[in-house]
Design a protein around this motif. Structure first.
Motif, mmCIF file in Angstrom:
data_model
loop_
_atom_site.group_PDB
_atom_site.id
_atom_site.type_symbol
_atom_site.label_atom_id
_atom_site.label_comp_id
_atom_site.label_asym_id
_atom_site.label_seq_id
_atom_site.Cartn_x
_atom_site.Cartn_y
_atom_site.Cartn_z
ATOM 1 N N LEU A 66 0.847 -1.201 0.000
ATOM 2 C CA LEU A 66 0.000 0.000 0.000
ATOM 3 C C LEU A 66 0.878 1.245 0.000
ATOM 4 N N ARG A 67 0.688 2.102 -0.990
ATOM 5 C CA ARG A 67 1.433 3.347 -1.069
ATOM 6 C C ARG A 67 0.449 4.514 -1.083
ATOM 7 N N THR A 68 0.866 5.621 -0.500
ATOM 8 C CA THR A 68 0.049 6.836 -0.498
ATOM 9 C C THR A 68 0.880 7.989 -1.020
ATOM 10 N N ARG A 69 0.231 8.876 -1.733
ATOM 11 C CA ARG A 69 0.894 10.083 -2.186
ATOM 12 C C ARG A 69 -0.084 11.233 -1.985
ATOM 13 N N ILE A 70 0.063 11.926 -0.840
ATOM 14 C CA ILE A 70 -0.815 13.032 -0.495
ATOM 15 C C ILE A 70 -0.039 14.327 -0.688
ATOM 16 N N ALA A 71 -0.578 15.205 -1.511
ATOM 17 C CA ALA A 71 0.099 16.488 -1.765
ATOM 18 C C ALA A 71 0.131 17.307 -0.487
ATOM 19 N N PRO A 72 1.253 18.031 -0.258
ATOM 20 C CA PRO A 72 1.327 18.856 0.972
ATOM 21 C C PRO A 72 0.418 20.084 0.851
ATOM 22 N N ASP A 73 0.067 20.610 1.993
ATOM 23 C CA ASP A 73 -0.688 21.862 2.085
ATOM 24 C C ASP A 73 -2.036 21.785 1.356
ATOM 25 N N LEU A 74 -2.699 20.605 1.417
ATOM 26 C CA LEU A 74 -4.053 20.521 0.848
ATOM 27 C C LEU A 74 -5.014 21.313 1.726
ATOM 28 N N PRO A 75 -5.908 22.099 1.137
ATOM 29 C CA PRO A 75 -6.859 22.859 1.967
ATOM 30 C C PRO A 75 -7.870 21.926 2.625
ATOM 31 N N LEU A 76 -8.487 22.439 3.671
ATOM 32 C CA LEU A 76 -9.538 21.677 4.341
ATOM 33 C C LEU A 76 -10.801 21.655 3.477
ATOM 34 N N LEU A 77 -11.562 20.565 3.618
ATOM 35 C CA LEU A 77 -12.833 20.419 2.890
ATOM 36 C C LEU A 77 -13.997 20.746 3.800
ATOM 37 N N ARG A 78 -15.085 21.235 3.201
ATOM 38 C CA ARG A 78 -16.368 21.345 3.909
ATOM 39 C C ARG A 78 -17.216 20.174 3.449
ATOM 40 N N ALA A 79 -17.164 19.086 4.262
ATOM 41 C CA ALA A 79 -17.818 17.857 3.818
ATOM 42 C C ALA A 79 -18.161 17.006 5.028
ATOM 43 N N ASP A 80 -18.808 15.865 4.736
ATOM 44 C CA ASP A 80 -19.117 14.875 5.763
ATOM 45 C C ASP A 80 -17.933 13.912 5.823
#
Length: 919
Positions: free
Chosen positions: A772-786
């Motif tokens: 399992l590999r993950t690639r999450i971009a840095p400094d992603l903004p917060l979401l308004r979601a459930d």
């Protein structure tokens, strides 16, 4: 073969038989005259039925003070009558509502031909009995032979007395049993003299007039013949029902021409008797001729309608046609309707009129070809008042403007002629006087031209014919000029008026056809019942200029106002306001009984509305009401309303059937969904349950000692199986919430990295066999979601990737922002998705048919993901990775925090299967 076809039952007859099985049984005690013992015999039969245990009640019985009859009333339950106030007096009538409420098995109703007090529900008592029969109540009733409608004129010819209260033959014919009550004339006369029929004064008067021995014998013969014909009819019906061969008469039709003549009613009865004797159908034809010499007044129109109503009551089919030639129109109808006999009245007008216009009988005989013609001698009947009346279409008899105009033109011609009398000859002056006559005839018709011609003759005679200034005529040749004036006005005015009438009738019929066509065109494509209702009331209200309303049944069976049109409103719509209680009660009666009622009918005529049932296949699907008030209706309007009601009934029924079909389709789809859900869930839950049960059973086995590693492995099996079951149940609950519309987003600030991490932790041990590999971009903004629902999406996508990827392969979760969206992808290196599966992969219960991999599942995970992402105003899609495996991507909108290029579904790096997020 032909004999088999003759034996085949008539579908209409079968429907009537089925309908009659649900009705009450009608027994008529028939007598030749009053005093023969009809009521007495009826009460005796009622006591016998009471002794048998039948619930018997007296609805209405007239004992007329006869002691032996009053004794028989004792012991029979009696239903209280209804008290009505009429002209300051309180009168009683049969309490039909109380009878319907108590609903005895058998009710006694005396004097079937009685006319009810004004204000009763029905005008005549036989209509009350008909309602009781429709409610399933058996009825015993009494009737004299002179009260049968078709025998009315025969009785009048025998006794010299016209009976006003009659019962239609169609009602008498539906009786299940007719018992003839007969005594010798001598016994009846003795009963009269003894005061057992009438009181002494009335008895003596009756013996001198109605109850003469010859009259009694003639009435007895009528009663015996009527009963014998009924027995013969029952026998023929029995033979036909049981396929017994017999000399069946050939089918045919008897036709009678209905008019405004006072003799027409007798012709209708004669035609009905002839048709009954021939066992043929009965046809009543009314020819509307615009070429009438004098316009039809309101009295004549009412008489025409009464005659048509009489023909309908006697069981005849009504046909209305328009034309100038009565005989030609009758023959056209006769040829089209397969008529075998025509009934016509013997001419009663002068030979001069026959010479001028020709004899109607002679014309009919010449053109009848193979049709039998019956010429009946008739005499006028006294006028009767009817609750059904029609409106007058013609203008008032005196039109002062045309008359004044003709006189003014005559005065102008007179002035011109007087001034130029020295230069003009009398011939020229006479020709000038023709001008106002011709103009008046062409412009205004017959009667104004007559008056103008008369004024012209008088002016010409007084001023220009010697001796002048007198009305004397010295030269008889001037009389020819006067005659020419009158003939010209007569011919031109008459033809002009006839043409105007033809044009008016043509326009009326064209309007009727156009409005029917417009209405049928408008509702043809409408399936919504409410829209059909509003279109119907608006269309009829505009066409007739009256307030209209349509009532349809609710689910619980009661009527409600579905649509209402008010003619005095700017847009016509009056909303869905309820009708007054009295009008709503009339509409309910029409709904229950399926018969026309209200204003201009003989049932509940005190209402302001005329209510017409919308009937399809003998089922009432709604009620249409049109407010008449004190206005009257023309025959054309009445026929148009019935035509509209027929179309509306079909449209409403079509709308209801469409809705029923839609509900059936939903039910079928629901059943399929339930079956698929049951199959999927039962398969998906069986495996983890079996694993849990086996592991727990092994752990509980005290006879065997397991090492710590084995125990740990068994516990992990229980945990993974429970996690799998939890995921299945969560998917089921989410599906139920989505289907019911109860899914509510709990919006909050969410971090994508936290969502991905939590999803990976929830998957737990199931990811151990994959890289399992993950690639999450840095400094992603917060979401308004459930957050919980998005986490569930990632879990489902990851679970799907694990199922379709071989052990040891890589799984990649990536997330990055592009423009105003954050893209999250799950990539596997499995078998990929076929093209046919790619378009349906997010459908409910759909599972990809992979050849290389066979996995379990409910087919709900991806469909839930799609619904959750769409609820967040996002999008989700799937695509094959050219290097192998599949990529599932969803995009969720966020506030724009910078200008970055927007990624489309086609902008993915085919080399690594990871999103190329710009640059």
């Amino acid at each position: 073969m032909k004999k088999e076809e003759e034996r085949r039952p008539d579908p209409e007859e079968l429907l009537q038989r089925i309908h009659k099985e649900h009705q009450g049984k009608l027994t008529i005690f028939l007598g030749a005259a009053a005093g023969v013992g009809k009521t007495y015999t009826m009460l005796e039969a009622a006591h016998d039925r009471l002794a048998e245990g039948v619930r018997v009640a007296i609805g209405w019985v007239e004992t007329h003070g006869r002691a032996e009859t009053e004794k028989l009333v004792i012991g029979l339950p009696r239903i209280a009558p209804t008290v009505l106030e009429y002209r300051g007096k309180k009168l009683t009538e049969m309490g039909i509502d109380a009878i319907l409420e108590q609903k005895p098995e058998l009710v006694l109703v005396d004097e079937l031909a009685h006319t009810n007090v004004k204000g009763s529900r029905h005008v005549r008592r036989f209509q009350d009995v008909e309602e009781l029969l429709n409610a399933g109540i058996d009825v015993y009733t009494t009737l004299n032979i002179q009260h049968i409608e078709s025998l009315n004129d025969v009785v009048a010819q025998i006794t010299g007395i016209i009976v006003r209260e009659t019962v239609p033959d169609s009602f008498v014919e539906q009786a299940d049993n007719i018992q003839l009550i007969d005594i010798p004339p001598e016994d009846l006369i003795k009963r009269l003299k003894d005061g057992k029929v009438y009181i002494s004064g009335q008895a003596q008067q009756a013996l001198k007039s109605f109850f003469r021995p010859g009259n009694i014998n003639a009435l007895r013969e009528l009663a015996l013949r009527f009963t014998a014909s009924r027995v013969d009819q029952d026998m023929a019906e029995y033979m036909r029902k049981n396929h017994i061969d017999g000399p069946w008469p050939a089918a045919g039709r008897v036709m009678v021409c209905v008019s405004a003549s006072p003799f027409s009613a007798q012709l209708i009865r004669a035609a009905q008797r002839l048709a009954k004797g021939l066992r043929a159908d009965f046809l009543a034809v009314y020819v509307d001729t615009p070429s009438r010499r004098f316009p039809m007044g309101e009295k004549e129109r009412d008489r025409v309608w009464r005659n048509l109503n009489l023909a309908e009551e006697l069981g005849g089919k009504i046909v209305t046609v328009a034309g100038n030639d009565i005989v030609e129109e009758m023959m056209n109808v006769a040829r089209n309707e397969n008529v075998t006999a025509v009934v016509i009245g013997k001419p009663r007008h002068s030979r001069l009129r026959e010479f001028w216009h020709g004899s109607l009988v002679d014309k009919l005989l010449r053109k009848s070809e193979g049709i039998n013609v019956y010429v009946i001698q008739s005499k006028a009947e006294a006028e009767t008042h009817s609750a059904i009346s029609t409106a007058r279409n013609d203008v008032p008899a005196i039109a002062w403007l045309p008359i004044t105009g003709g006189l003014v033109m005559t005065s102008v011609v007179t002035a011109i002629s007087w001034v130029g009398r020295e230069q003009l000859e009398q011939v020229n002056i006479a020709l000038l006087y023709l001008l106002p006559i011709l103009f008046t005839a062409v412009r205004w018709g017959r009667w104004p031209s007559y008056i103008t011609a008369l004024a012209s003759v008088l002016a010409f005679d007084f001023l220009f014919t010697p001796p002048l200034l007198t009305f004397n005529v010295s030269d008889i040749r001037y009389l020819w000029s006067f005659t020419i004036f009158l003939v010209i006005s007569f011919v031109v005015g008459g033809r002009t008026e006839m043409l105007k009438k033809e044009v008016r009738l043509t326009r009326q019929r064209e309007t009727s056809v156009r409005t029917l066509y417009d209405f049928s065109s408008q509702i043809a494509a409408i399936i919504d019942v409410n829209q059909i209702a509003w279109t119907f009331v608006r269309h009829t209200g505009v066409a007739l200029g009256r307030n209209t309303v349509l009532l349809l049944p609710e689910e619980q069976g009661s009527l409600k106002v579905e649509a209402q049109y008010e003619a005095n409103m700017p847009e016509g719509r009056g909303g869905q306001a309820e009708l007054p209680a009295a009008e709503h009660a009339v509409a309910n009666w029409v709904w229950v009984n399926g018969q026309v009622a209200g204003r201009s009918t003989e049932t509940l005529p005190g209402a302001e509305f005329l209510f017409v049932p919308l009937t399809v296949d003998r089922r009432t699907v709604g009620v249409f009401g049109i407010e008449l008030g004190q206005q009257k209706m023309t025959q054309e309007e009445r026929q148009l309303i019935y035509a509209w009601a027929g179309l509306a009934a079909i449209a409403v029924e079509r709308g209801k059937l469409t809705e029923a079909a839609r509900q059936a389709a939903l039910l079928k789809e629901s059943d399929q969904l339930r079956t698929a859900l049951f199959n999927s869930v039962s398969h998906e839950l069986r495996t983890p349950l079996a694993e849990i049960s086996a592991a727990i059973a092994t752990l509980l086995d005290s006879s065997t000692q397991y090492s710590a590693e084995i125990r740990q492995e068994l516990l992990e099996t229980v945990k993974s199986s429970a996690t799998r079951m939890e995921r299945v149940v969560a998917n089921l609950l989410n599906t139920a919430r989505l289907e019911s519309g109860m899914l509510q987003l709990k919006i909050d600030w969410c971090d994508v990295e936290d969502i991905v991490g939590t999803a990976i932790r929830r998957m737990g041990e199931t990811t151990h066999n994959h890289i399992l590999r993950t690639r999450i971009a840095p400094d992603l903004p917060l979401l308004r979601a459930d957050c919980v629902l998005l986490e569930h999406v990632v879990v489902n996508l990851l679970d799907n990737a694990i199922k379709y990827s071989p052990p040891g392969t890589e799984l990649t979760i990536a997330a990055e922002q592009s423009g105003s969206e954050i893209f999250v992808s799950v990539e596997d290196n499995g078998c990929g998705i076929s093209l046919q599966d790619l378009a349906k992969i997010f459908d409910k219960f759909y599972r990809a048919s992979q050849q290389a991999v066979q996995v379990a599942g409910t087919g709900l995970g991806l469909s839930i993901c799609k619904s959750i992402i769409e609820a967040h105003q996002g999008r989700i899609w799937a695509k094959n990775n050219p290097g192998g495996g599949a990529i599932f991507v969803f995009a969720v909108p966020v506030p724009a925090n910078g200008s970055r290029s927007v990624i489309k579904e086609s902008e993915w790096d085919d080399r690594k299967g990871t999103p190329n997020f710009g640059g």
